[in-house]
Design an enzyme around this catalytic site. Structure first.
Site, PDB file in Angstrom:
ATOM      1  N   GLY A  16      33.105  34.286  28.787  1.00 54.72           N
ATOM      2  CA  GLY A  16      31.982  33.797  27.988  1.00 54.72           C
ATOM      3  C   GLY A  16      31.225  32.685  28.678  1.00 54.72           C
ATOM      4  N   ALA A  17      31.007  32.842  29.973  1.00 49.42           N
ATOM      5  CA  ALA A  17      30.468  31.744  30.786  1.00 49.42           C
ATOM      6  C   ALA A  17      28.953  31.697  30.838  1.00 49.42           C
ATOM      7  CB  ALA A  17      31.020  31.856  32.209  1.00 49.42           C
ATOM      8  N   ASN A  18      28.264  32.562  30.110  1.00 48.50           N
ATOM      9  CA  ASN A  18      26.807  32.596  30.216  1.00 48.50           C
ATOM     10  C   ASN A  18      26.104  31.679  29.223  1.00 48.50           C
ATOM     11  OD1 ASN A  18      27.853  34.917  28.474  1.00 48.50           O
ATOM     12  ND2 ASN A  18      25.726  34.755  27.778  1.00 48.50           N
ATOM     13  N   GLY A  20      26.710  28.152  26.096  1.00 51.57           N
ATOM     14  CA  GLY A  20      27.547  27.230  25.357  1.00 51.57           C
ATOM     15  C   GLY A  20      28.601  26.531  26.193  1.00 51.57           C
ATOM     16  N   GLY A  22      31.213  27.682  27.627  1.00 49.24           N
ATOM     17  CA  GLY A  22      31.575  28.391  28.850  1.00 49.24           C
ATOM     18  C   GLY A  22      30.621  28.104  29.984  1.00 49.24           C
ATOM     19  N   SER A 141      40.609  25.751  18.017  1.00 52.23           N
ATOM     20  CA  SER A 141      39.604  25.189  17.113  1.00 52.23           C
ATOM     21  C   SER A 141      40.317  24.355  16.062  1.00 52.23           C
ATOM     22  CB  SER A 141      38.815  26.322  16.430  1.00 52.23           C
ATOM     23  OG  SER A 141      38.104  25.846  15.305  1.00 52.23           O
ATOM     24  N   TYR A 166      37.988  34.081  11.087  1.00 52.27           N
ATOM     25  CA  TYR A 166      37.790  33.259  12.284  1.00 52.27           C
ATOM     26  C   TYR A 166      38.918  32.246  12.414  1.00 52.27           C
ATOM     27  CZ  TYR A 166      35.928  29.701  15.405  1.00 52.27           C
ATOM     28  OH  TYR A 166      35.783  28.800  16.421  1.00 52.27           O
TER      29      TYR A 166
END
Length: 304
Positions: A16-18, A20, A22, A141, A166
């Site tokens: 998820g590095a693209n 936020g 990440g 979280s 979640y």
């Protein structure tokens, strides 16, 4: 930003590095010299992120909601990168709509946030063990503290609520990180399993997720505008977990103020359920069965 040691010579994988957290994490690792693999579902967004980051980065497709994608990603990366120094299990989904499932039929939060990362970690563990001081960082979280894993309804098919699902997925992720630490220690592995959570940041829906979690949840949701911090601040705990000297397996980092919602990085507290070895063993067995990824004592993982 946290003081980050020289990362030259290290291979880091960030899911998820693209965007936020990440994106910030990948940017800082690359800025300090690491070769960073941006593991992303949307490769076009990944390429744009790579241009913004600069340095030694590469983009690879990974859909954590599809175990076929996880296996294909892991097989290619393991062949190309025999030694991996860091795996940051950052990617995740936060939904507020009706119940949805992954390609494999898992509830989407659990399947993406925990089970996909469980399989990925298992399939890359030998490559991590080939490094002298590798780490796996799992992103938790604060919502894990009020969640409970119902093993009779792990996929939340009864009385579904997105916020609850979640929270359960983040509890499962936390249990996984803690149990991974136990198993790595028992195997005498050089790999460290470390956990972090970002508190409340302006890039996620955590305040909204808290609204349906009782009086405490509503209070925290109302504090959201005050408590939220920037994405750069939110990424500090996972960067500490990923890079700080002297980190021990099983440590859990998060913000230290306002009930762990913001502030300087400190050691965070696990919920009692997250720290329970019996829960860890049970979830591990279920995850192996669901994903088909079995991690043997000396790391060799088999994925069907």
């Amino acid at each position: 930003m946290e003081s980050i040691p020289d990362q030259r010579g290290r291979i880091a994988v960030v899911t998820g590095a693209n965007s936020g957290l990440g994106l910030v994490t990948a940017t800082e690792l690359a800025r300090h010299g690491a070769h960073v693999v941006l593991a992303v579902r949307n490769t076009a967004a990944g390429e744009e992120a790579a241009r913004r980051i600069g340095g030694r980065v590469e983009v690879r497709e990974l859909d954590l909601a599809d175990l076929r994608s996880v296996r294909a990603f892991a097989a290619k990366l393991a062949a190309d990168r025999p030694v991996i120094d860091l795996l940051v299990n950052n990617a995740g989904v936060v939904l507020l709509g009706p119940r949805r499932t992954t390609a494999d039929g898992f509830e989407l939060h659990l399947g993406t946030n925990m089970l996909g990362h469980f399989a990925l970690t298992g399939l890359l563990l030998d490559n991590l063990a080939a490094a002298p001081a590798a780490r796996v960082v799992s992103l938790s979280s604060i919502t894990h503290k009020s969640a409970h894993l119902d093993f009779d309804d792990l996929m939340v098919e009864r009385g579904y609520g997105a916020a609850d699902a979640y929270g359960r997925s983040k509890l499962a992720t936390t249990v996984f990180g803690v149990e991974l630490d136990r198993r790595l220690r028992a195997a005498g592995s050089p790999v460290l399993s470390v956990l972090a959570h970002p508190g409340l940041t302006r890039t996620n829906l955590t305040p909204r997720a808290w609204e349906h979690r009782g009086r405490l949840g509503r209070v925290i949701a109302r504090l959201g505008l005050v408590a939220t911090q920037s994405v750069e601040q939110g990424a500090r705990p996972q960067l500490r977990a990923a890079t700080a000297p002297g980190v021990r397996g099983g440590q859990f980092f998060g913000p230290g103020r306002l009930w762990e919602t913001r502030g300087p990085v400190t050691e965070a507290r696990l919920s009692r359920e997250a720290a329970d070895p019996a829960v860890g063993r049970r979830l591990w067995a279920v995850a192996e069965e669901l994903t088909g990824v079995t991690v043997a004592r000396h790391h060799r993982a088999v994925g069907g």
